[in-house]
Every structure is written in C-alpha cells, then in structure tokens.
Scaffold this motif. Sequence first.
Motif, mmCIF file in Angstrom:
data_model
loop_
_atom_site.group_PDB
_atom_site.id
_atom_site.type_symbol
_atom_site.label_atom_id
_atom_site.label_comp_id
_atom_site.label_asym_id
_atom_site.label_seq_id
_atom_site.Cartn_x
_atom_site.Cartn_y
_atom_site.Cartn_z
ATOM 1 N N LYS A 298 8.242 3.917 -9.825
ATOM 2 C CA LYS A 298 7.609 2.858 -10.604
ATOM 3 C C LYS A 298 7.363 3.377 -12.017
ATOM 4 O O LYS A 298 6.615 4.331 -12.215
ATOM 5 C CB LYS A 298 6.290 2.434 -9.962
ATOM 6 N N ASP B 248 2.734 -5.141 -7.696
ATOM 7 C CA ASP B 248 3.097 -5.932 -6.526
ATOM 8 C C ASP B 248 4.603 -6.036 -6.305
ATOM 9 O O ASP B 248 5.041 -6.596 -5.318
ATOM 10 C CB ASP B 248 2.532 -7.354 -6.659
ATOM 11 N N ARG B 249 5.414 -5.522 -7.234
ATOM 12 C CA ARG B 249 6.855 -5.726 -7.136
ATOM 13 C C ARG B 249 7.583 -4.386 -7.064
ATOM 14 O O ARG B 249 8.019 -3.843 -8.066
ATOM 15 C CB ARG B 249 7.355 -6.514 -8.350
ATOM 16 N N PRO B 250 7.685 -3.816 -5.861
ATOM 17 C CA PRO B 250 8.414 -2.549 -5.740
ATOM 18 C C PRO B 250 9.889 -2.740 -6.084
ATOM 19 O O PRO B 250 10.456 -3.813 -5.875
ATOM 20 C CB PRO B 250 8.234 -2.175 -4.266
ATOM 21 N N LYS C 129 12.727 -7.489 0.284
ATOM 22 C CA LYS C 129 12.684 -6.084 -0.114
ATOM 23 C C LYS C 129 11.266 -5.513 -0.171
ATOM 24 O O LYS C 129 11.074 -4.312 0.001
ATOM 25 C CB LYS C 129 13.366 -5.913 -1.466
ATOM 26 N N GLU C 130 10.285 -6.381 -0.421
ATOM 27 C CA GLU C 130 8.925 -5.872 -0.529
ATOM 28 C C GLU C 130 8.479 -5.205 0.776
ATOM 29 O O GLU C 130 7.858 -4.145 0.768
ATOM 30 C CB GLU C 130 7.955 -7.000 -0.908
ATOM 31 N N GLU C 131 8.815 -5.838 1.919
ATOM 32 C CA GLU C 131 8.411 -5.286 3.211
ATOM 33 C C GLU C 131 9.123 -3.954 3.481
ATOM 34 O O GLU C 131 8.519 -2.990 3.947
ATOM 35 C CB GLU C 131 8.717 -6.286 4.337
ATOM 36 N N ARG D 189 7.622 -1.293 1.298
ATOM 37 C CA ARG D 189 6.324 -0.813 1.780
ATOM 38 C C ARG D 189 6.506 0.182 2.921
ATOM 39 O O ARG D 189 5.784 1.179 3.012
ATOM 40 C CB ARG D 189 5.456 -1.989 2.222
#
Length: 346
Positions: free
Chosen positions: A133, A233-235, A267-269, A272
């Motif tokens: 990030k 909030d946006r990996p 993709k977020e899941e 994480r």
Amino acid sequence: MSPAIPELSDRARAIFRVVVESYLQSGVPVGSRTIAQAAGLNLSPASIRGVMQDLEGAGLLAAPHTSAGRMPTETGLRLFVDGMMQAAEPSTEERDLIERGIGRGGPIEDALAAAGSVLSGLSACAGLVMVPKQEPVLRQFGFVALSRDQALAVLVGDDGQVENRVVALPPGTTPAMLAEAGNYISAELSGLTLGEAQARIAAEIGRGRAAIDRASRDLVGRGLALWSTDGADRPVLIVRGQANLIDRVAAEDLERVRQLLDELEGKEEIARLLGSARDGSATKIFIGAENKLFALSGSSIVAAPYRGAQGRVVGVVGVIGPTRLNYARVVPIVDFTAQTLSRLMA
C-alpha cells in the motif's frame, strides 16, 4: 477429531501417503490396486482396503460415490501438509525463470505483475500478488464544481498520477471557497503523504494558525479524507492466469470453477486472507473450507510475505487453485519468488 501422524501405524501412514501423493498428481480417487503396485508396499488389495476404511473412519480419506477409490479430505490434506510432506527445492530451471521474469528491470510495479505471471505459469494455477500500500504524496490538489452540492476533487501525486473523487459540498459553498481550499492544499501540504497532510492541517487548525477560513477548512478536511479512507479500504491485488483454473479435471465440476472465479472477482476478500500471511515469516497454506471464503469452491492458497527496506513486510505473493495442488512443489516455488522480490526491493 482426526488422529495425529504419530498415532497412525506405519502401514496406515504408508498407505495414506500413497493415496495423497497419487491424488495430488492425478486429481482422481486412488484405488487399492494402484496402492498395491506402489514400491515398498508388500500388501494385498484386501489388506489395503481395510486400512483405507480405517483412514476413512478417521476422517482422513473419503470415497466419492462414483468411485471405489479414495481421496484425501481437507482434514487429511492438512495432516499431510503439516506432518508428512517433503518439499523439494525449486529446480535450477525454475529458479532461473523466476529470477529472469522478475528482475528484468523497470518499475517495481512491473516486477510485481511479472511475479504473478511467473507463478501462474510454474504452478498451473492463478498467481496472486498483494501490492504494498503506497500512500500518494501530494503535488497538487484542486476542486472542480459539478453542481451546488457536489465537486470533483482532483489529486496529482508526486509520481504524476492523477486521481479523481466526487466530494459532497457543505451548503453555501462558493467557487471562491473551492479555489481557496485547493490552493491551500497545493501550497501548504505539497510533498506530504495524505496521512502527514491530515496531521499537519489538524495541528494547524488546533493551534489557530491555519491561514484559511472556517468554511474552506471543512473542504480541505473532506478532500483529504476521501483518499485516506479509500486507500485503507481498497487493497491492491494483482491476479494472473485465471484460465489455468479451468483444467481437464476442474472442467468436470464447472460449478466449483465458477465459484472460484467469482471469489477472485471479489478481490477485497482474497486480499484480506492474504493479509493474514503478512504476520508470519514462513509460507502459509490455506486449504478449502478451513477458510469460509473457500467453503463452496474447495480452493487452496499458498502464500508467502515479501519484504522491502529494513526487512519490513510490504506485501504477499502466492497462488490459488484447487485443493489438489502439488503442495510439495508449489510451496518452495512461492517461497523462492517471495525471496527474489525481497532482494529486489531491499
């Protein structure tokens, strides 16, 4: 609860190993005749079937109704991976492919994308790279009015990239206020990251030293908050080689493949889940329904963290595929790829 490896008899361990290794290689259930032909097993098919029934009763093997053979359960795969698997070092050819693919020069973003492609090619799965990030460094900031209650906030980063966000305007906002807020950010906060800029403006306002009126301060805060919230909030996840997931065996279970591809779209899941691999120093393996995300698709992830300056973990690299991954081969490849990226970024 399944037995531990030491609690299995030598005969049961040997048969269990053959079943798992044969299944991971072929993707199809393994019968007693195949096991009887394995080197070093001087057992009759009847004896083997008895042991396989015991392993099934222990929750380590399962018998699909369409076959007389057995396949490892997810519990059995975990037991094998943690207690029996003998990982092989990547071959010289594999090491060369990884090092050449990643170290071709150019921006680090290209190397990260290349790492996903190389892993996809070597594993015949989808390659995953969670990108560090990077908080934008401000160069210029401005507002463009869209309506009485909305404006477009425009951020120009130190790397020249331009990003836009829509911001809600407080009642009574004038074009002069928009110009003042944008000019203030560009003049006073240029060269700072978003986090640093927010801390600076909060301190200036707290001390009553912000050279800007109250209405424009609100605009500054709203504009900066857009990016800080969005960035957290946006990996950023790079996925390469999804087509590899539709192989001959997987094509027979198209619903599982569809579910896995749907998971990759979210993709977020996935990011994480990969994020949990940042906390360790070793490669992590997530098998099937051990994680709720893969309860339907029956997928596995092999992931390893890679490091930047001062040895700090900055991202994760790995592969995703069916639970019948060749773990003994894939784990060292993922680990070597992470090491290669770490050397490049140090």
